[in-house]
Design an enzyme around this catalytic site. Structure first.
Site, PDB file in Angstrom:
ATOM      1  N   SER A 156     -21.504 -50.033  88.655  1.00  0.00           N
ATOM      2  CA  SER A 156     -22.029 -51.038  87.735  1.00  0.00           C
ATOM      3  C   SER A 156     -21.308 -50.941  86.388  1.00  0.00           C
ATOM      4  O   SER A 156     -20.119 -51.188  86.304  1.00  0.00           O
ATOM      5  CB  SER A 156     -23.539 -50.881  87.584  1.00  0.00           C
ATOM      6  OG  SER A 156     -24.099 -51.969  86.902  1.00  0.00           O
TER       7      SER A 156
ATOM      8  N   ASP B 111     -27.293 -57.423  96.399  1.00  0.00           N
ATOM      9  CA  ASP B 111     -27.373 -57.029  94.992  1.00  0.00           C
ATOM     10  C   ASP B 111     -28.015 -58.152  94.188  1.00  0.00           C
ATOM     11  O   ASP B 111     -27.474 -59.258  94.105  1.00  0.00           O
ATOM     12  CB  ASP B 111     -25.971 -56.737  94.469  1.00  0.00           C
ATOM     13  CG  ASP B 111     -25.982 -56.026  93.123  1.00  0.00           C
ATOM     14  OD1 ASP B 111     -26.981 -56.168  92.389  1.00  0.00           O
ATOM     15  OD2 ASP B 111     -25.000 -55.347  92.813  1.00  0.00           O
TER      16      ASP B 111
ATOM     17  N   HIS C 243     -28.286 -53.328  94.647  1.00  0.00           N
ATOM     18  CA  HIS C 243     -27.525 -52.753  93.542  1.00  0.00           C
ATOM     19  C   HIS C 243     -27.668 -51.237  93.485  1.00  0.00           C
ATOM     20  O   HIS C 243     -26.692 -50.522  93.236  1.00  0.00           O
ATOM     21  CB  HIS C 243     -28.008 -53.376  92.227  1.00  0.00           C
ATOM     22  CG  HIS C 243     -27.145 -53.044  91.057  1.00  0.00           C
ATOM     23  ND1 HIS C 243     -25.934 -53.647  90.815  1.00  0.00           N
ATOM     24  CD2 HIS C 243     -27.317 -52.154  90.039  1.00  0.00           C
ATOM     25  CE1 HIS C 243     -25.390 -53.156  89.716  1.00  0.00           C
ATOM     26  NE2 HIS C 243     -26.213 -52.247  89.227  1.00  0.00           N
TER      27      HIS C 243
END
Length: 455
Positions: free
Chosen positions: A226, A302, A331
């Site tokens: 991320s 996600d 995610h």
């Protein structure tokens, strides 16, 4: 007081003229005339300038009142917009970085010893003097000096202790040393977080690994998840660092902060000029300068970072690149995919030119060479590509035209059949994205004993 000052100044300026008169008409009367003339001249000049000054002020006040009456609404609206822009500029860090979430994340940091992992507690200093904390999970014996070393960059919330399950898979299944860096302002590290500061932290971590004599410095791999993916791409794009990186792994990262703001809030954010953004993380530009082989791992469910952003990063990347889609995982839990650690291990083996089953076979069958080095030839009796890796349904012509484009799925199931319920333990908060306990069937880890924050 000021009036007396100006009068005395004017009197001094008029005195030389009075002395000239005294030379022509001597005597006591002339001295009296001189004093009278100086006083009269100074009073006249003072009155002239003071009246002019106050007249100008009066006209200026009148003009301001007229402007307020005619354009006051526009002026007030402009000031309000500037005030809102200033407030939004200052709160951008608050929206992006969450070092205190969950509670006590700056105090409670789980160590690798909690997972029975051998480690070294490392303190390093960034180039601007900020002290940073890190955990170095080391392989045992001779494997320490020969195994790849993963420099791990985590997401925007929690601390490195929350990434232990991910690090454990890289250690146990990928057989890597793992260096978990704690950003400034997170965990036990000092300082306050910023985009430029995160890049300095990443450089300091890479310099620390390069200075060690107990590892193979030619096998440094950077892995970012991320926000950490944006840091990893920025580090891998720097000319001073790119030659020291063997490979890059990006997991569920984004193209830019502006694009993420457009997804989470309003599409107009993507059109804002860069000077209005406190944090930019323009990964779509950074990935163009990455020269090391890149593995993109994308969870197709996600709900925080749209999977299309990972596709855009993959398509923009000009280095040797591989895209792995993980269906039915989101995610936070992409690393819990079956054989995730083996997939990373096989990718690194392919980068080093070693023949490994599954992944290496798939790459060699498509004729791809990584980092300018052709992979070893595979015997005709080599086992076919099987689960968990599945080649996408490319035709022979498509493979010939996309030698650098290797798509592999971790499951034979349809990726488009992703629903919200399949995320299970993914957070409903798109900003903080703090996960709860995942189902026990997804991993052999004991998730009841720790928090997982993997944005």
């Amino acid at each position: 007081m000021w009036r007396m000052f100006w009068r005395q100044l004017l009197r001094q300026l008029c005195t030389p003229f009075g002395r000239c008169v005294q030379v022509l008409v001597p005597g006591y009367k002339m001295r009296l005339a001189q004093q009278a003339y100086s006083s009269l001249a100074s009073n006249y000049v003072w009155n002239f300038f003071s009246n002019a000054f106050f007249n100008i002020l009066s006209y200026a006040l009148l003009m301001m009142l007229l402007f307020q009456w005619l354009y006051g609404g526009i002026l007030m609206f402009t000031f309000v917009l500037l005030a809102i822009a200033g407030v939004m500029y200052e709160v951008q860090d608050f929206l992006l970085y969450h070092p205190d979430h969950p509670d006590q994340a700056r105090i409670l940091v789980l160590t690798p010893a909690f997972f029975s992992l051998p480690y070294e507690n490392v303190w390093l200093v960034a180039r601007d003097g900020v002290r940073l904390n890190a955990f170095f999970i080391k392989q045992q014996g001779d494997l320490l000096a020969t195994a790849p070393t993963v420099l791990f960059f985590h997401g925007n919330a929690g601390n490195i202790g929350d990434r232990m399950p991910h690090a454990q898979r890289l250690y146990s299944e990928s057989h890597c040393n793992v260096f978990l860096l704690e950003y400034r302002g997170y965990g036990r590290s000092e300082g306050s977080v910023s985009e430029q500061g995160l890049v300095l932290d990443a450089q300091a971590a890479l310099d620390t690994l390069l200075s060690r004599s107990d590892i193979d410095c030619s096998k440094i791999v950077i892995l970012g998840v991320s926000l950490g993916g944006a840091v990893a791409m920025k580090l891998a794009s720097l000319p001073s660092c790119r030659d020291n990186i063997m490979a890059t792994v990006i997991v569920n990262s984004f193209t830019s902060i502006a694009d993420m703001g457009a997804c989470m809030f309003h599409s107009s954010i993507a059109k804002l000029p860069n000077w209005m953004l406190r944090n930019r993380f323009s990964s779509l530009e950074a990935i163009k300068s990455v020269t090391s082989p890149v593995l993109f791992v994308s969870g197709q469910c996600d709900q925080v970072v749209p999977p299309r952003m990972m596709r855009a990063l993959h398509d923009t990347c000009q280095a040797r690149k591989f895209f792995f889609s993980v269906p039915k995982l989101g995610h936070n839990n992409t690393f819990l995919a079956p054989h995730y650690g083996e997939m990373v291990r096989d990718f690194l083996g392919a980068v080093q030119g070693r023949h490994l089953p599954n992944f290496s076979s798939a790459i060699a069958q498509s004729g791809v060479a990584m980092a300018g080095r052709p992979l070893p030839s595979i015997p005709t009796a080599a086992p076919p590509l099987q689960a968990p890796y599945r080649r996408s349904s490319f035709s022979a012509d498509q493979l010939a035209n996309n030698l650098d484009d290797n798509d592999v799925s971790l499951s034979g199931e349809d990726e488009s059949s992703c629903t919200t319920e399949q995320l299970g333990w993914a957070s409903s908060d798109p900003i903080n994205d703090v996960s709860s306990t995942p189902p026990a069937s997804t991993s052999h880890f004991n998730h009841d004993s720790f928090r997982t924050v993997t944005l």
